[in-house]
Write a protein that holds these residues in place. Sequence first.
Motif, PDB file in Angstrom:
ATOM      1  N   ALA A  81       7.431  47.022  11.373  1.00  0.00           N
ATOM      2  CA  ALA A  81       7.504  47.425  12.783  1.00  0.00           C
ATOM      3  C   ALA A  81       8.825  46.971  13.384  1.00  0.00           C
ATOM      4  O   ALA A  81       9.331  45.893  13.058  1.00  0.00           O
ATOM      5  CB  ALA A  81       6.336  46.821  13.562  1.00  0.00           C
ATOM      6  N   PRO A  82       9.411  47.784  14.273  1.00  0.00           N
ATOM      7  CA  PRO A  82      10.684  47.382  14.905  1.00  0.00           C
ATOM      8  C   PRO A  82      10.536  46.075  15.674  1.00  0.00           C
ATOM      9  O   PRO A  82       9.544  45.846  16.358  1.00  0.00           O
ATOM     10  CB  PRO A  82      10.975  48.545  15.863  1.00  0.00           C
ATOM     11  CG  PRO A  82      10.210  49.715  15.305  1.00  0.00           C
ATOM     12  CD  PRO A  82       8.970  49.130  14.695  1.00  0.00           C
ATOM     13  N   SER A  83      11.529  45.208  15.539  1.00  0.00           N
ATOM     14  CA  SER A  83      11.512  43.936  16.255  1.00  0.00           C
ATOM     15  C   SER A  83      12.910  43.335  16.210  1.00  0.00           C
ATOM     16  O   SER A  83      13.745  43.698  15.371  1.00  0.00           O
ATOM     17  CB  SER A  83      10.512  42.955  15.632  1.00  0.00           C
ATOM     18  OG  SER A  83      10.937  42.551  14.341  1.00  0.00           O
ATOM     19  N   ALA A  84      13.156  42.386  17.113  1.00  0.00           N
ATOM     20  CA  ALA A  84      14.439  41.686  17.106  1.00  0.00           C
ATOM     21  C   ALA A  84      14.590  40.852  15.838  1.00  0.00           C
ATOM     22  O   ALA A  84      15.696  40.683  15.321  1.00  0.00           O
ATOM     23  CB  ALA A  84      14.543  40.806  18.349  1.00  0.00           C
ATOM     24  N   PHE A  85      13.481  40.327  15.342  1.00  0.00           N
ATOM     25  CA  PHE A  85      13.496  39.559  14.086  1.00  0.00           C
ATOM     26  C   PHE A  85      13.984  40.449  12.946  1.00  0.00           C
ATOM     27  O   PHE A  85      14.859  40.048  12.159  1.00  0.00           O
ATOM     28  CB  PHE A  85      12.073  39.052  13.806  1.00  0.00           C
ATOM     29  CG  PHE A  85      11.963  38.015  12.720  1.00  0.00           C
ATOM     30  CD1 PHE A  85      12.262  38.313  11.395  1.00  0.00           C
ATOM     31  CD2 PHE A  85      11.550  36.729  13.017  1.00  0.00           C
ATOM     32  CE1 PHE A  85      12.147  37.364  10.396  1.00  0.00           C
ATOM     33  CE2 PHE A  85      11.436  35.760  12.025  1.00  0.00           C
ATOM     34  CZ  PHE A  85      11.732  36.078  10.718  1.00  0.00           C
ATOM     35  N   ARG A  86      13.403  41.622  12.857  1.00  0.00           N
ATOM     36  CA  ARG A  86      13.785  42.558  11.795  1.00  0.00           C
ATOM     37  C   ARG A  86      15.264  42.941  11.907  1.00  0.00           C
ATOM     38  O   ARG A  86      15.988  42.965  10.900  1.00  0.00           O
ATOM     39  CB  ARG A  86      12.899  43.795  11.886  1.00  0.00           C
ATOM     40  CG  ARG A  86      13.316  44.946  10.987  1.00  0.00           C
ATOM     41  CD  ARG A  86      12.365  46.116  11.152  1.00  0.00           C
ATOM     42  NE  ARG A  86      12.901  47.346  10.578  1.00  0.00           N
ATOM     43  CZ  ARG A  86      12.239  48.482  10.507  1.00  0.00           C
ATOM     44  NH1 ARG A  86      11.007  48.563  10.968  1.00  0.00           N
ATOM     45  NH2 ARG A  86      12.798  49.549   9.974  1.00  0.00           N
ATOM     46  N   ASP A  87      15.735  43.224  13.127  1.00  0.00           N
ATOM     47  CA  ASP A  87      17.133  43.616  13.318  1.00  0.00           C
ATOM     48  C   ASP A  87      18.096  42.511  12.881  1.00  0.00           C
ATOM     49  O   ASP A  87      19.186  42.793  12.386  1.00  0.00           O
ATOM     50  CB  ASP A  87      17.382  43.964  14.787  1.00  0.00           C
ATOM     51  CG  ASP A  87      16.671  45.242  15.208  1.00  0.00           C
ATOM     52  OD1 ASP A  87      16.270  46.036  14.321  1.00  0.00           O
ATOM     53  OD2 ASP A  87      16.502  45.451  16.433  1.00  0.00           O
ATOM     54  N   GLN A 147       4.452  35.190  25.368  1.00  0.00           N
ATOM     55  CA  GLN A 147       5.598  35.218  24.459  1.00  0.00           C
ATOM     56  C   GLN A 147       6.825  34.583  25.105  1.00  0.00           C
ATOM     57  O   GLN A 147       7.582  33.853  24.444  1.00  0.00           O
ATOM     58  CB  GLN A 147       5.910  36.660  24.046  1.00  0.00           C
ATOM     59  CG  GLN A 147       4.945  37.244  23.031  1.00  0.00           C
ATOM     60  CD  GLN A 147       5.502  38.481  22.346  1.00  0.00           C
ATOM     61  OE1 GLN A 147       6.697  38.765  22.408  1.00  0.00           O
ATOM     62  NE2 GLN A 147       4.635  39.229  21.687  1.00  0.00           N
ATOM     63  N   THR A 187       8.665  33.643  13.582  1.00  0.00           N
ATOM     64  CA  THR A 187       7.782  34.475  12.759  1.00  0.00           C
ATOM     65  C   THR A 187       6.490  34.834  13.501  1.00  0.00           C
ATOM     66  O   THR A 187       5.899  35.869  13.232  1.00  0.00           O
ATOM     67  CB  THR A 187       7.417  33.750  11.452  1.00  0.00           C
ATOM     68  OG1 THR A 187       6.730  32.526  11.757  1.00  0.00           O
ATOM     69  CG2 THR A 187       8.666  33.426  10.638  1.00  0.00           C
ATOM     70  N   THR A 189       5.985  35.703  16.665  1.00  0.00           N
ATOM     71  CA  THR A 189       6.101  36.818  17.614  1.00  0.00           C
ATOM     72  C   THR A 189       7.206  37.796  17.232  1.00  0.00           C
ATOM     73  O   THR A 189       7.428  38.763  17.960  1.00  0.00           O
ATOM     74  CB  THR A 189       6.389  36.270  19.018  1.00  0.00           C
ATOM     75  OG1 THR A 189       7.555  35.417  18.960  1.00  0.00           O
ATOM     76  CG2 THR A 189       5.203  35.460  19.539  1.00  0.00           C
ATOM     77  N   ARG A 190       7.908  37.527  16.147  1.00  0.00           N
ATOM     78  CA  ARG A 190       9.023  38.356  15.679  1.00  0.00           C
ATOM     79  C   ARG A 190      10.109  38.474  16.739  1.00  0.00           C
ATOM     80  O   ARG A 190      10.774  39.507  16.866  1.00  0.00           O
ATOM     81  CB  ARG A 190       8.526  39.742  15.238  1.00  0.00           C
ATOM     82  CG  ARG A 190       7.662  39.712  13.996  1.00  0.00           C
ATOM     83  CD  ARG A 190       7.130  41.077  13.632  1.00  0.00           C
ATOM     84  NE  ARG A 190       6.298  41.625  14.699  1.00  0.00           N
ATOM     85  CZ  ARG A 190       5.800  42.849  14.710  1.00  0.00           C
ATOM     86  NH1 ARG A 190       6.047  43.662  13.700  1.00  0.00           N
ATOM     87  NH2 ARG A 190       5.064  43.273  15.703  1.00  0.00           N
ATOM     88  N   GLN A 191      10.304  37.392  17.475  1.00  0.00           N
ATOM     89  CA  GLN A 191      11.362  37.338  18.474  1.00  0.00           C
ATOM     90  C   GLN A 191      12.626  36.717  17.888  1.00  0.00           C
ATOM     91  O   GLN A 191      12.573  35.925  16.946  1.00  0.00           O
ATOM     92  CB  GLN A 191      10.924  36.486  19.677  1.00  0.00           C
ATOM     93  CG  GLN A 191       9.815  37.088  20.510  1.00  0.00           C
ATOM     94  CD  GLN A 191       9.274  36.073  21.520  1.00  0.00           C
ATOM     95  OE1 GLN A 191       8.456  35.220  21.171  1.00  0.00           O
ATOM     96  NE2 GLN A 191       9.711  36.163  22.761  1.00  0.00           N
TER      97      GLN A 191
END
Length: 206
Positions: A81-87, A147, A187, A189-191
């Motif tokens: 899922a898209p997230s700032a963590f992923r980016d 969050q 991890t 909240t994937r923030q």
Amino acid sequence: APLPAASAAPLARPPRILVRRTTPSAAACFGRPASELFSLRDDTALQRGTRLHEALRRIVWLDPAAPQPPGLAPEELDLTAPSAFRDALKRPADATGLWRERSFELLADDVWMSGTFDRVVFRSAADGRSAEIFDFKTNRRRSNESQAAFAQRLADTYAAQMADYRRALARLTSLPEAAIRCTLLLTETRQAVPLAPKPCGAALPT
């Protein structure tokens, strides 16, 4: 006539240098309630944190075509899922280097600092070289904690640790501190939580 015996002068001892050892991660323990440091869930949380760090350290750059890396359970951290963590795990266009799980030892101003960078991305642009330190945090949210409140709590908790990392990286790479950013990757909240520069705990010289 015999020469007078020379008086034995005491040998001068060199001044003792006291070296204070510090680890940036130790700063995060201060100011936290004992219930968070010694809870019954500590062992489970430690095992979970170890698993996540082990999986995340193996990621070089996140593959957009296969965003869920092998060995990383989606129920623990879903990167599809898209997230700032992923980016933050994607390769920037201006990236010139990457450190993963890089340990360091640094002696400066009678302070011996040892630690480990989770992830450092080096960049080069027209305005010069820069770096961003990413630190993975596996903390859990408190009951009914938003969050935003969670992100602020962790930013406050780890500000001194990340300030020490910033200063250490500046000395290790000759980058100015102003060119180094620090970001927590949560991890839970994937923030991605950027940290403004604050006074460091080990007081390394600039």
